[in-house]
Design a protein around this motif. Structure first.
Motif, PDB file in Angstrom:
ATOM      1  N   SER A 237       0.823  -1.200   0.000  1.00  0.00           N
ATOM      2  CA  SER A 237       0.000   0.000   0.000  1.00  0.00           C
ATOM      3  C   SER A 237       0.858   1.252   0.000  1.00  0.00           C
ATOM      4  O   SER A 237       1.886   1.327   0.658  1.00  0.00           O
TER       5      SER A 237
ATOM      6  N   HIS B 109     -11.613   3.832   3.844  1.00  0.00           N
ATOM      7  CA  HIS B 109     -12.007   3.665   2.453  1.00  0.00           C
ATOM      8  C   HIS B 109     -13.374   3.002   2.395  1.00  0.00           C
ATOM      9  O   HIS B 109     -13.594   1.963   3.014  1.00  0.00           O
ATOM     10  N   ARG B 110     -14.317   3.637   1.708  1.00  0.00           N
ATOM     11  CA  ARG B 110     -15.700   3.144   1.669  1.00  0.00           C
ATOM     12  C   ARG B 110     -16.150   2.812   3.092  1.00  0.00           C
ATOM     13  O   ARG B 110     -16.553   1.688   3.396  1.00  0.00           O
TER      14      ARG B 110
ATOM     15  N   CYS C 135     -13.049   0.473   7.380  1.00  0.00           N
ATOM     16  CA  CYS C 135     -13.186   0.252   5.941  1.00  0.00           C
ATOM     17  C   CYS C 135     -14.190  -0.879   5.685  1.00  0.00           C
ATOM     18  O   CYS C 135     -14.254  -1.844   6.435  1.00  0.00           O
TER      19      CYS C 135
ATOM     20  N   SER D 292     -14.031  -3.103   3.353  1.00  0.00           N
ATOM     21  CA  SER D 292     -13.305  -4.342   3.083  1.00  0.00           C
ATOM     22  C   SER D 292     -12.766  -4.960   4.369  1.00  0.00           C
ATOM     23  O   SER D 292     -12.728  -6.189   4.513  1.00  0.00           O
TER      24      SER D 292
ATOM     25  N   ARG E 183      -6.166   4.872  -2.235  1.00  0.00           N
ATOM     26  CA  ARG E 183      -6.904   3.731  -1.685  1.00  0.00           C
ATOM     27  C   ARG E 183      -7.842   3.144  -2.730  1.00  0.00           C
ATOM     28  O   ARG E 183      -7.997   1.918  -2.824  1.00  0.00           O
ATOM     29  N   ASP E 184      -8.469   4.013  -3.513  1.00  0.00           N
ATOM     30  CA  ASP E 184      -9.356   3.549  -4.587  1.00  0.00           C
ATOM     31  C   ASP E 184      -8.588   2.685  -5.586  1.00  0.00           C
ATOM     32  O   ASP E 184      -9.046   1.602  -5.984  1.00  0.00           O
TER      33      ASP E 184
ATOM     34  N   GLU F 256      -5.727   1.123  -5.121  1.00  0.00           N
ATOM     35  CA  GLU F 256      -5.263  -0.104  -4.492  1.00  0.00           C
ATOM     36  C   GLU F 256      -6.403  -1.113  -4.341  1.00  0.00           C
ATOM     37  O   GLU F 256      -6.211  -2.320  -4.516  1.00  0.00           O
ATOM     38  N   TYR F 257      -7.579  -0.599  -4.013  1.00  0.00           N
ATOM     39  CA  TYR F 257      -8.741  -1.470  -3.837  1.00  0.00           C
ATOM     40  C   TYR F 257      -9.064  -2.203  -5.136  1.00  0.00           C
ATOM     41  O   TYR F 257      -9.276  -3.420  -5.145  1.00  0.00           O
TER      42      TYR F 257
ATOM     43  N   ASP G 280      -6.289  -4.694  -5.870  1.00  0.00           N
ATOM     44  CA  ASP G 280      -6.353  -5.838  -4.969  1.00  0.00           C
ATOM     45  C   ASP G 280      -7.459  -6.803  -5.373  1.00  0.00           C
ATOM     46  O   ASP G 280      -7.322  -8.025  -5.248  1.00  0.00           O
ATOM     47  N   GLU G 281      -8.586  -6.263  -5.830  1.00  0.00           N
ATOM     48  CA  GLU G 281      -9.687  -7.114  -6.238  1.00  0.00           C
ATOM     49  C   GLU G 281      -9.298  -8.030  -7.389  1.00  0.00           C
ATOM     50  O   GLU G 281      -9.815  -9.120  -7.544  1.00  0.00           O
TER      51      GLU G 281
ATOM     52  N   LYS H 235      -5.429  -9.968  -5.567  1.00  0.00           N
ATOM     53  CA  LYS H 235      -5.163 -10.350  -4.179  1.00  0.00           C
ATOM     54  C   LYS H 235      -5.062 -11.867  -4.020  1.00  0.00           C
ATOM     55  O   LYS H 235      -5.748 -12.646  -4.691  1.00  0.00           O
TER      56      LYS H 235
END
Length: 256
Positions: free
Chosen positions: A2, A33-34, A45, A47, A111-112, A114-115, A118-119, A122
């Protein structure tokens, strides 16, 4: 890695120090994040809540015996809060999201990114399961003294059998073979008897999977791979069953 957790502790800490404590996720220690807010008033978060909230075994209850396990969305489940272990649920907080977007636009955009990355890549994913545990019972004869003999079948049903390595069933010690290991479905055992007792079952996952539950136990080779369940036999109304709501972590990609 990250962008908010840069190699070099001083650099990473400098970023965190610039973020208000209330805007940091207590799990990942990054800007929220979210964000979601739990009923027990913890903000984290989405997640992190999805991964670390523990979905627990329900108490023994009577539900229709013909109801079969099926997949469900973890987003709407009650679960134990990762912070305080209180049974809770969470909702998205638009207010918190607008706040962190406005205060930390660069960090939030990272963060967006990375999210989304990651989806796609990951190595660890969290999967939700339904597990039914219970028994059927059929009266076969009257044996006197107010007692009746029953033909009963104890069972464990799982919505995704592909993740199960084996189910160990432990009956009362008075049975000739009190221990039975089932390595493929149906995970069930049938006996005759007149008395009720508590059956124990250990649901063991395949290599690379682990239970997200404080009740899970380790094996000699893996962490949190076995989940002990208990069921008290019921002979009324043809038997009964309970529905368990559980989560497992899939780390199989890391084993390659």
């Amino acid at each position: 890695m990250s962008q908010l957790d840069l190699s070099g502790a001083s650099a990473g800490n400098a970023v965190v120090d610039e973020i208000d404590h209330d805007d940091l996720c207590p799990i990942c220690r990054h800007v929220l994040h979210r964000p979601v807010v739990t009923q027990c008033n913890h903000t984290l978060c989405e997640s992190c809540m999805a991964e670390w909230a523990e979905v627990s075994v329900t108490s023994q209850m009577t539900i229709p015996l013909d109801e079969e396990p099926q997949d469900f969305s973890a987003l709407n489940l009650q679960a134990k809060c990762p912070m305080c272990r209180t049974l809770t649920s969470a909702r998205r907080s638009e207010e918190a999201e607008e706040r962190v977007r406005e205060r930390y636009p660069e960090e939030y955009n990272k963060r967006d990114e990375e999210y989304l990355a990651d989806e796609e890549t990951k190595d660890v994913s969290v999967q939700t399961l339904t597990v039914y545990i219970g028994n059927t019972a059929k009266e076969v004869r009257d044996i006197g003294d107010g007692r009746k003999m029953y033909d009963w079948e104890f069972f464990v049903k799982v919505s995704d059998q592909s993740v199960i390595n084996e189910v160990e069933v432990l009956l009362h010690e008075t049975f000739k073979q009190p221990r039975t290991v089932k390595r493929r479905a149906p995970y069930s055992i049938r006996r005759e008897g007149w008395g009720t007792f508590t059956v124990r079952a250990n649901v063991v996952l395949k290599a690379g999977y682990s239970w997200i539950s404080s009740d899970a136990v380790d094996s000699r080779y893996a962490k949190r791979v076995s989940l002990p369940l208990e069921w008290t036999l019921s002979f009324e109304d043809g038997g009964s069953q309970a529905r368990c709501r559980l989560k497992i972590k899939n780390e199989r990609r890391r084993l390659r």
